[in-house]
Design a protein around this motif. Structure first.
Motif, PDB file in Angstrom:
ATOM      1  N   ASN A 112      -3.396   1.488 -13.527  1.00 43.48           N
ATOM      2  CA  ASN A 112      -3.352   0.526 -14.659  1.00 43.48           C
ATOM      3  C   ASN A 112      -3.680  -0.903 -14.247  1.00 43.48           C
ATOM      4  OD1 ASN A 112      -2.455   2.646 -16.360  1.00 43.48           O
ATOM      5  ND2 ASN A 112      -0.361   2.306 -15.636  1.00 43.48           N
ATOM      6  N   LEU A 113      -4.361  -1.086 -13.122  1.00 43.84           N
ATOM      7  CA  LEU A 113      -4.739  -2.415 -12.664  1.00 43.84           C
ATOM      8  C   LEU A 113      -6.220  -2.638 -12.953  1.00 43.84           C
ATOM      9  CD1 LEU A 113      -2.887  -4.456 -11.182  1.00 43.84           C
ATOM     10  CD2 LEU A 113      -3.999  -3.783  -9.068  1.00 43.84           C
ATOM     11  N   ASP A 114      -6.515  -3.640 -13.750  1.00 44.02           N
ATOM     12  CA  ASP A 114      -7.908  -3.928 -14.098  1.00 44.02           C
ATOM     13  C   ASP A 114      -8.477  -4.882 -13.047  1.00 44.02           C
ATOM     14  OD1 ASP A 114     -10.321  -4.139 -15.385  1.00 44.02           O
ATOM     15  OD2 ASP A 114      -9.621  -5.612 -16.854  1.00 44.02           O
ATOM     16  N   THR A 115      -9.058  -4.308 -12.017  1.00 35.83           N
ATOM     17  CA  THR A 115      -9.577  -5.086 -10.900  1.00 35.83           C
ATOM     18  C   THR A 115     -10.740  -4.337 -10.265  1.00 35.83           C
ATOM     19  OG1 THR A 115      -8.938  -6.206  -8.841  1.00 35.83           O
ATOM     20  CG2 THR A 115      -8.003  -4.035  -9.195  1.00 35.83           C
ATOM     21  N   GLN A 116     -11.577  -5.032  -9.507  1.00 38.82           N
ATOM     22  CA  GLN A 116     -12.645  -4.370  -8.748  1.00 38.82           C
ATOM     23  C   GLN A 116     -12.037  -3.646  -7.553  1.00 38.82           C
ATOM     24  OE1 GLN A 116     -16.515  -6.344  -7.847  1.00 38.82           O
ATOM     25  NE2 GLN A 116     -15.436  -8.168  -8.582  1.00 38.82           N
ATOM     26  N   LYS A 117     -12.293  -2.356  -7.442  1.00 41.32           N
ATOM     27  CA  LYS A 117     -11.739  -1.543  -6.362  1.00 41.32           C
ATOM     28  C   LYS A 117     -12.885  -1.146  -5.431  1.00 41.32           C
ATOM     29  CE  LYS A 117     -10.091   0.801  -9.884  1.00 41.32           C
ATOM     30  NZ  LYS A 117     -10.047  -0.227 -10.914  1.00 41.32           N
ATOM     31  N   ILE A 118     -12.854  -1.670  -4.208  1.00 40.77           N
ATOM     32  CA  ILE A 118     -13.970  -1.478  -3.277  1.00 40.77           C
ATOM     33  C   ILE A 118     -13.473  -0.863  -1.977  1.00 40.77           C
ATOM     34  CG2 ILE A 118     -15.814  -2.648  -1.997  1.00 40.77           C
ATOM     35  CD1 ILE A 118     -15.817  -4.770  -4.228  1.00 40.77           C
ATOM     36  N   GLY A 119     -14.026   0.305  -1.652  1.00 41.57           N
ATOM     37  CA  GLY A 119     -13.662   0.983  -0.415  1.00 41.57           C
ATOM     38  C   GLY A 119     -14.500   0.481   0.753  1.00 41.57           C
ATOM     39  N   LEU A 120     -13.994   0.718   1.961  1.00 40.75           N
ATOM     40  CA  LEU A 120     -14.720   0.404   3.196  1.00 40.75           C
ATOM     41  C   LEU A 120     -14.756   1.672   4.033  1.00 40.75           C
ATOM     42  CD1 LEU A 120     -13.294  -2.971   4.612  1.00 40.75           C
ATOM     43  CD2 LEU A 120     -15.559  -2.581   3.692  1.00 40.75           C
ATOM     44  N   SER A 121     -15.955   2.122   4.390  1.00 43.91           N
ATOM     45  CA  SER A 121     -16.067   3.365   5.138  1.00 43.91           C
ATOM     46  C   SER A 121     -17.171   3.283   6.179  1.00 43.91           C
ATOM     47  CB  SER A 121     -16.367   4.529   4.182  1.00 43.91           C
ATOM     48  OG  SER A 121     -16.517   5.728   4.906  1.00 43.91           O
ATOM     49  N   PHE A 122     -16.886   3.800   7.374  1.00 40.13           N
ATOM     50  CA  PHE A 122     -17.920   3.890   8.410  1.00 40.13           C
ATOM     51  C   PHE A 122     -18.928   4.990   8.098  1.00 40.13           C
ATOM     52  CE2 PHE A 122     -14.496   2.353  11.526  1.00 40.13           C
ATOM     53  CZ  PHE A 122     -14.955   1.051  11.487  1.00 40.13           C
ATOM     54  N   PHE A 123     -18.516   5.955   7.250  1.00 40.09           N
ATOM     55  CA  PHE A 123     -19.335   7.147   7.025  1.00 40.09           C
ATOM     56  C   PHE A 123     -19.733   7.255   5.557  1.00 40.09           C
ATOM     57  CE2 PHE A 123     -16.114   7.942  10.349  1.00 40.09           C
ATOM     58  CZ  PHE A 123     -16.962   7.925  11.445  1.00 40.09           C
ATOM     59  N   ASP A 124     -20.753   8.049   5.293  1.00 37.71           N
ATOM     60  CA  ASP A 124     -21.263   8.200   3.935  1.00 37.71           C
ATOM     61  C   ASP A 124     -20.362   9.146   3.134  1.00 37.71           C
ATOM     62  OD1 ASP A 124     -22.944   7.511   1.908  1.00 37.71           O
ATOM     63  OD2 ASP A 124     -24.760   8.312   2.812  1.00 37.71           O
ATOM     64  N   ALA A 125     -20.665   9.268   1.853  1.00 38.29           N
ATOM     65  CA  ALA A 125     -19.854  10.063   0.936  1.00 38.29           C
ATOM     66  C   ALA A 125     -19.945  11.559   1.225  1.00 38.29           C
ATOM     67  CB  ALA A 125     -20.297   9.795  -0.499  1.00 38.29           C
ATOM     68  N   ALA A 126     -18.816  12.240   1.040  1.00 35.49           N
ATOM     69  CA  ALA A 126     -18.821  13.701   0.985  1.00 35.49           C
ATOM     70  C   ALA A 126     -19.355  14.084  -0.398  1.00 35.49           C
ATOM     71  CB  ALA A 126     -17.391  14.222   1.165  1.00 35.49           C
TER      72      ALA A 126
END
Length: 195
Positions: free
Chosen positions: A147-161
């Motif tokens: 319920n949080l209206d915010t930009q959610k940005i992940g950080l990953s060394f690897f590409d998506a599964a």
């Protein structure tokens, strides 16, 4: 693939990274991070890395933000492992931090942050092409972001599964994920598109 399998695979991948490779991947993450649009960001919530677990190093991101965008308030979390909830604090610098029993740097005397940050950098072990993520399994960030209206940005060394098969109703989708090679925007369609 199921979360438990993705978690094991991601930990194996991360643990196999050598110091030089790790440094290069972190440098690329920083370069991608710098290309984000910060024009409407007044506060940014960022996780502090467990470097011995070879998590993406957010210290260079924090240093760059403080130099290039001193107007942005940097918010850091503190975890309560009894309730699996987090509290949030204004970042005061490394001198205010101490490692908890899990090796996570946490604020000691900083003022509490009340409100909603404009951007949240979310830790993860793996993520899929729809923007769902796999963390360590405690649910801290799913509860925080619910319920949080915010930009959610992940950080990953690897590409998506390709796909996480056991997504739960409470799992929160990322808006974007930064990898060393691209920024994937999941708001463009269901599968994300590299920028």
């Amino acid at each position: 693939m199921r979360k438990a399998d993705l978690r094991k695979q991601a930990l194996r991948q991360r643990n196999s990274l050598g110091e030089q490779e790790l440094a290069e991947l972190n440098k690329k993450l920083l370069e991608r991070f710098k290309t984000l649009d910060f024009s409407n960001v007044k506060s940014l919530h960022i996780f502090l890395p467990i470097l011995r677990h070879k998590e993406p190093n957010t210290w260079p991101l924090i240093d760059w933000l403080r130099r290039q965008h001193p107007e942005i308030k940097i918010i850091v979390p503190k975890a309560d492992f009894e309730s699996n909830l987090m509290s949030h604090f204004h970042y005061q610098g490394q001198s205010d931090l101490a490692l908890n029993r899990f090796g996570i740097p946490e604020p000691q005397n900083a003022d509490t942050f009340e409100g909603t940050p404009d951007m949240v950098l979310v830790p993860l072990l793996a993520f899929d092409e729809r923007g769902y993520r796999v963390g360590y399994g405690k649910g801290f960030y799913d509860r925080f972001l619910e319920n949080l209206d915010t930009q959610k940005i992940g950080l990953s060394f690897f590409d998506a599964a390709a796909q996480i098969n056991d997504v739960h109703l409470n799992d929160i989708r990322l808006d974007k994920c930064i990898t060393p090679d691209r920024i994937i925007d999941f708001t463009l369609n269901n599968h994300g598109k590299g920028l």
